[in-house]
Design a protein around this motif. Sequence first.
Motif, short mmCIF file in Angstrom:
data_model
loop_
_atom_site.label_atom_id
_atom_site.label_comp_id
_atom_site.label_asym_id
_atom_site.label_seq_id
_atom_site.Cartn_x
_atom_site.Cartn_y
_atom_site.Cartn_z
N VAL A 21 -10.40 16.85 37.41
CA VAL A 21 -10.24 16.67 38.86
C VAL A 21 -9.43 15.41 39.13
O VAL A 21 -8.51 15.40 39.96
N SER A 22 -9.76 14.33 38.43
CA SER A 22 -9.05 13.07 38.62
C SER A 22 -7.61 13.15 38.15
O SER A 22 -6.69 12.62 38.81
N VAL A 81 -10.03 21.91 40.36
CA VAL A 81 -9.05 21.64 39.31
C VAL A 81 -7.92 22.66 39.42
O VAL A 81 -8.17 23.87 39.50
N CYS A 82 -6.69 22.18 39.41
CA CYS A 82 -5.52 23.06 39.46
C CYS A 82 -4.87 23.07 38.07
O CYS A 82 -4.31 22.05 37.65
N ALA A 118 -11.84 26.00 39.30
CA ALA A 118 -10.47 25.87 38.83
C ALA A 118 -9.68 27.12 39.18
O ALA A 118 -10.24 28.20 39.34
N ALA A 119 -8.37 26.95 39.33
CA ALA A 119 -7.46 28.07 39.55
C ALA A 119 -6.05 27.60 39.24
O ALA A 119 -5.79 26.39 39.22
N HIS A 120 -5.17 28.53 38.97
CA HIS A 120 -3.76 28.19 38.78
C HIS A 120 -3.11 28.25 40.17
O HIS A 120 -3.09 29.31 40.80
N ALA A 155 -14.59 13.45 22.34
CA ALA A 155 -15.49 14.46 21.78
C ALA A 155 -15.69 15.61 22.74
O ALA A 155 -15.92 16.75 22.34
N GLY A 156 -15.62 15.31 24.03
CA GLY A 156 -15.76 16.32 25.07
C GLY A 156 -14.97 15.90 26.29
O GLY A 156 -14.63 14.72 26.45
N VAL A 157 -14.66 16.87 27.13
CA VAL A 157 -13.88 16.59 28.34
C VAL A 157 -14.75 16.87 29.56
O VAL A 157 -15.22 17.99 29.76
N ASP A 158 -14.97 15.84 30.36
CA ASP A 158 -15.75 15.98 31.59
C ASP A 158 -14.88 16.70 32.63
O ASP A 158 -13.73 16.30 32.84
#
Length: 211
Positions: free
Chosen positions: A186-187, A117-118, A89-91, A178-181
Motif C-alpha cells: 500500500v505504501s 494495492v494497485c 488489490a487489483a490491476h 522474510a515476509g512482505v506486509d
Amino acid sequence: MFERPIVMLDFETTGLSPDGGDRITEVAALRIADGQIVERYVSLVNCGVRVPSFITQLTGITQAMVDGAPPAADVVPALIDFIGDDVLAAHNASFDEKFLKAEGARLGHACRHGGLVCSLKLSRRVFPGQPSYKLGQLSRVLGIAFNSRAHRAEADAEVAAQLLLHIGRHLGAAYGLAGVDPDLLVSLNRVAAAKVDAFMGVYAAGRRVPA
C-alpha cells in the motif's frame, strides 16, 4: 510471502464509469495467503442493464449470460463480505474500487477493506522500463500465462494474483525480507518510482533483527 491475506479483485463491466450508469457483469475475488490462492468468489452478475456489443466481443459475456446470472443484490453483498477487512488489490485498482464502492452504495452495503494495492502501479515501480504495463503484455514478459480467456474476471484476477506474488517474491529476494506486509505494498503505491530503492532500503533496515 505475504504476512497477511490480500484479496485480488477483477470486474468485467458494461463500460468505464459507474457515474455514467455502467454496471458490473462479472466478478472474481481471489484470496492470497501463504504464497498461493486459497479461496475464491466468482460470479456473473445480473445488474438489469444492456450489455453493449463491443463488450460481448471483448469478453465473450453475452446478454443471455447476464440475464441468467444472480442479481447484483445477491452478488455484491456476498462479495463485500468475502473481502472483509483484508487488503484489496487489483490491476488498475482505482477502476475496480470505484465500481465496488458504487455497487455497494446502491445497496447500502459499505466496503471495509483494509487498504488498496494497485499491481499496475507496483509493477511500474518494481519493474521499471517495461514496454507495457497492461496485464496481458506484462504477464507475458514475466512468464505468467493465462489459463483461460483474457478479459474474463477469473482469468484476469488469476494472472494479476500471480503478478502480485511475483512482486512479493522479488521484493523479498532483493531486500532480504522474510515476509512482505501488505501495508508495505500500500505504501509503495504512493512512493515515486525514483525513490523506491531508497524507501525499500530504509524499510528493510528497520525490519532486520539485530544479531
